[in-house]
Design a protein around this motif. Structure first.
Motif, PDB file in Angstrom:
ATOM      1  N   VAL A 138      15.246  11.429  51.183  1.00 35.58           N
ATOM      2  CA  VAL A 138      15.207  10.064  50.645  1.00 35.58           C
ATOM      3  C   VAL A 138      16.613   9.495  50.799  1.00 35.58           C
ATOM      4  O   VAL A 138      17.587  10.162  50.429  1.00 35.58           O
ATOM      5  N   ARG A 139      16.761   8.300  51.399  1.00 38.60           N
ATOM      6  CA  ARG A 139      18.086   7.677  51.562  1.00 38.60           C
ATOM      7  C   ARG A 139      18.065   6.313  50.906  1.00 38.60           C
ATOM      8  O   ARG A 139      17.194   5.493  51.214  1.00 38.60           O
ATOM      9  N   LEU A 140      18.970   6.039  50.025  1.00 36.73           N
ATOM     10  CA  LEU A 140      18.999   4.775  49.304  1.00 36.73           C
ATOM     11  C   LEU A 140      20.091   3.841  49.811  1.00 36.73           C
ATOM     12  O   LEU A 140      19.932   2.622  49.799  1.00 36.73           O
ATOM     13  N   LEU A 141      21.203   4.395  50.269  1.00 37.21           N
ATOM     14  CA  LEU A 141      22.288   3.539  50.768  1.00 37.21           C
ATOM     15  C   LEU A 141      21.964   3.050  52.178  1.00 37.21           C
ATOM     16  O   LEU A 141      21.431   3.813  52.989  1.00 37.21           O
ATOM     17  N   ASP A 142      22.304   1.769  52.446  1.00 37.94           N
ATOM     18  CA  ASP A 142      21.961   1.162  53.735  1.00 37.94           C
ATOM     19  C   ASP A 142      22.469   1.979  54.916  1.00 37.94           C
ATOM     20  O   ASP A 142      21.791   2.153  55.906  1.00 37.94           O
ATOM     21  N   ARG A 143      23.706   2.443  54.798  1.00 39.32           N
ATOM     22  CA  ARG A 143      24.285   3.086  55.983  1.00 39.32           C
ATOM     23  C   ARG A 143      23.615   4.423  56.325  1.00 39.32           C
ATOM     24  O   ARG A 143      23.842   4.973  57.386  1.00 39.32           O
ATOM     25  N   TYR A 144      22.783   4.933  55.422  1.00 41.31           N
ATOM     26  CA  TYR A 144      22.073   6.188  55.727  1.00 41.31           C
ATOM     27  C   TYR A 144      20.575   5.957  55.989  1.00 41.31           C
ATOM     28  O   TYR A 144      19.819   6.917  56.094  1.00 41.31           O
ATOM     29  N   LYS A 145      20.177   4.684  56.081  1.00 42.43           N
ATOM     30  CA  LYS A 145      18.744   4.375  56.217  1.00 42.43           C
ATOM     31  C   LYS A 145      18.109   5.043  57.430  1.00 42.43           C
ATOM     32  O   LYS A 145      16.940   5.394  57.419  1.00 42.43           O
ATOM     33  N   GLY A 146      18.908   5.164  58.503  1.00 41.75           N
ATOM     34  CA  GLY A 146      18.351   5.782  59.713  1.00 41.75           C
ATOM     35  C   GLY A 146      18.111   7.286  59.574  1.00 41.75           C
ATOM     36  O   GLY A 146      17.550   7.920  60.462  1.00 41.75           O
ATOM     37  N   PHE A 147      18.541   7.860  58.497  1.00 42.31           N
ATOM     38  CA  PHE A 147      18.475   9.326  58.357  1.00 42.31           C
ATOM     39  C   PHE A 147      17.340   9.769  57.439  1.00 42.31           C
ATOM     40  O   PHE A 147      17.517  10.532  56.523  1.00 42.31           O
ATOM     41  N   GLN A 148      16.169   9.206  57.708  1.00 42.60           N
ATOM     42  CA  GLN A 148      15.007   9.558  56.877  1.00 42.60           C
ATOM     43  C   GLN A 148      14.283  10.743  57.499  1.00 42.60           C
ATOM     44  O   GLN A 148      14.148  10.830  58.673  1.00 42.60           O
TER      45      GLN A 148
END
Ligand SMILES: Cc1ncc(C[n+]2csc(CCOP(=O)(O)OP(=O)(O)O)c2C)c(N)n1
Ligand SMILES: [Mg+2]
Length: 593
Positions: A583-593
């Motif tokens: 689960v990724r909540l911060l925008d900069r990690y969105k691609g890392f789902q």
């Protein structure tokens, strides 16, 4: 040499009170002499470690006391070696190192031995008694570090107590089956003392109460489909014959608990195979049907009884009878109907005698035998199908099958932690106990090679083969130098899939094929081993594999096989039970789902 020393150096059955070297009554000696005399009295003939000034005075006496000092490259491996040695000889082993960094290097392997229930005593020389707490050189508090991974710890608080406390350590290591620490302030290796030397006692365990035996015998006799799980206690307690007699009387299928594939002869008609990760589906299906389960010498470890292959096989309504020498594991993970603290062999024997008295004329159940046979055949066919893919690079399963069919029947195999080592669980079958030494539940990479060296030192007459992944090999390969120098002809099979495969599998299943830290770029491990003086070969073709393994075993030399396998065929994630989708909540990690 003192009268009495030198006798019974390689006791086969563990220290005995009769026939061992003793020095009685109290005699004047130095504390270093008391140290080596006590080791000799315990039947210790091998001590692994790395040399250090802290215990040099005692080390100087090892050889005249009949003790071989086995120097390794890293202290972790001295403990793993002692672990393999103790597991194969069924006797406590011993290791020692330099105070401070030598001792902290022990930690991982002591934890592994703790969870493998391996009896060993390790000596931790520490800062001199007049310098404790000053942080002079190579000082750290050495007792707290091991407090949760030892059965007992003691500091020799006066040189006069060297023999007494060391002897006590051996008693507890045997009785509670695990590592025991003896910390010795380094100046206490010096000094004249008066002491007695004699071996520790060996605890004999019983069978639980007569009522428990009666209740358990009745439950088993009346069961519609009784099943047995043979655990490590069956191996350690030499209880295979009694387990077999009990199983034959009941016509009960016998599963081996996780990574104790050598707890019951695999070719026996009642053997259903191992439980746990990459275990036998036959064993799981048969246990699932049981209405009474006898878990013999088994802690029913939570990891070893997890659902596998999507089968939640644990029989929730069955009556469970658990027998273990360690009362602390009784009822720890499962609801138990009858919990017996007892020796596996004696308890199995008592149960059989009581059942025979209750029902002397019990007949063999051909329906059960047919069912076991059918389940076993279908699992064997599934394994055969899974291992049928030919071509290069060699499929790991194909290689596992070929190797298991090539090595002599009486081989000892050690396995590491990793994908291929764990999948080996489906392929390794044993007829005798003390032939299989896996890394057990501490689960550390880097176990199998040093443990194999220890096993070979304990049983030079048996072929010893270590299965190691290429990642784990990076932790162990320096010990090839030890094997060459000390002439320990173990065969290491390095499963070279150019990745930390077990962890990569998690990235495939959960982390969108983002391979952070899992790709390896290996040298030719055969060339590296050859440079160290070992016999070595690189195998890339299936047609070369069996002959290379045979040649390595026949060479009588330390051997390393760099076995190039493909990286496509990976088993189930090891810890599906413990992983979650990211689960990724911060925008900069969105691609890392
Ligand atoms: C000391 C230690 N470090 C890390 C881990 C985590 N770990 C578990 S399996 C594994 C991969 C093992 O890779 P390899 O030895 O190449 O065997 P493969 O899975 O590729 O067969 C790792 C890193 C561990 N179990 N022990
Ligand atoms: Mg690998």
């Amino acid at each position: 040499m003192k009268a009495g020393t030198g006798a019974v150096r390689a006791a086969e059955t563990g220290p005995q009170l009769v026939g061992q070297p003793t020095t009685r009554p109290r005699t004047k000696m130095t504390s270093s002499e008391a140290f080596v005399e006590t080791l000799a009295a315990e039947g210790i003939t091998l001590v692994s470690g790395i040399v250090g000034s802290a215990y040099m005075d005692a080390l100087d006496l090892f050889e005249p006391a009949g003790i071989r000092f086995l120097p390794v490259c890293h202290e972790q491996n001295a403990i793993h070696m002692a672990d393999g040695y103790a597991r194969i000889t069924n006797r406590p082993s011993f290791a020692i190192a330099q105070n401070g960094p030598g001792i902290t290097n022990f930690v991982t392997a002591v934890a592994a031995a703790y969870w493998a229930h391996t009896p060993m005593v390790f000596c931790t020389p520490s800062a001199g008694s007049m310098g404790i707490g000053l942080g002079g050189f190579q000082e750290t508090e050495q007792l707290p570090i091991f407090s949760k991974i030892t059965k007992w710890q003691v500091q020799v608080n006066r040189p006069e107590r060297m023999a007494e406390l060391l002897r006590r350590a051996f008693y507890i290591a045997k009785a509670e089956r695990g590592p025991v620490q003896v910390d010795v302030p380094r100046d206490y290796f010096y000094g004249e003392i008066e002491t007695e030397i004699y071996p520790s006692e060996t605890l004999q365990r019983g069978t639980g109460s007569a009522e428990q035996i009666e209740e358990a015998a009745r439950a088993l006799s009346q069961a519609k489909f009784p099943a047995i799980i043979a655990g490590g206690g069956v191996v350690q307690g030499d209880a295979v014959a009694q387990t077999r007699a009990l199983a034959e009387y009941l016509t009960a299928p016998v599963a081996c608990s996780y990574l104790h594939n050598d707890a019951f002869p695999a070719s026996h008609e009642l053997a259903s195979g191992p439980l746990g990760y990459q275990g036998s589906k036959a064993a799981m299906q048969l246990i699932a049907e049981a209405d009474v389960v006898l878990a013999l010498g088994c802690r029913l470890g939570p990891f070893g009884t997890l659902p596998q292959y999507g089968i939640d096989y644990w029989p929730k309504d069955a009556q469970i009878i658990q027998v273990d020498a360690d009362h602390r594991v009784l009822g720890l993970t499962k609801r138990i109907a009858i919990a017996i603290q007892g020796d596996a062999a004696q308890t199995a024997q008592a149960l059989l005698e009581r059942m025979r008295a209750l029902a002397p004329g019990r007949t063999r159940r051909s329906d059960v035998l047919a069912k076991i046979d059918e389940r076993r055949k279908s699992w064997a066919e599934e394994i055969e199908r899974l291992s049928s893919r030919r071509g290069e690079p060699i499929s790991p399963r194909r290689a596992l099958k070929i190797i298991s069919e090539t090595i002599p029947k009486d081989s000892v195999v050690t396995t590491d932690i990793g994908n291929i080592s764990s999948v080996a669980n489906s392929y390794l079958h044993f007829e005798e106990p003390r032939r299989f030494f896996a890394a057990m539940s501490f689960g550390n990479c880097g176990y199998s090679y040093p443990a194999a060296l220890g096993a070979k030192l304990g049983r030079p007459d048996l072929p010893v083969i270590a299965y190691v992944g290429d990642g784990a090999w990076g932790m162990s390969l320096a010990e090839v130098m030890t094997a060459v120098r000390e002439q320990i002809p173990v065969v290491a099979i390095v499963w070279n899939n150019r990745e930390w495969g077990a962890e990569k599998r998690n990235q495939i299943d959960y982390y969108g094929n983002r391979f952070a830290g899992t790709n390896l770029a290996n040298p030719d491990f055969a060339a590296v081993a050859r440079a160290m003086g070992a016999n070595a070969a690189k195998v890339e073709r299936e047609s070369e594999l069996a002959d290379t393994v045979r040649d390595a075993l026949e060479s009588g030399k330390p051997s390393v096989i760099n076995l190039v396998v493909d990286s496509q065929e990976l088993g189930e994630p090891f810890r599906r039970d413990a992983l979650k989708k990211p689960v990724r909540l911060l925008d900069r990690y969105k691609g890392f789902q």
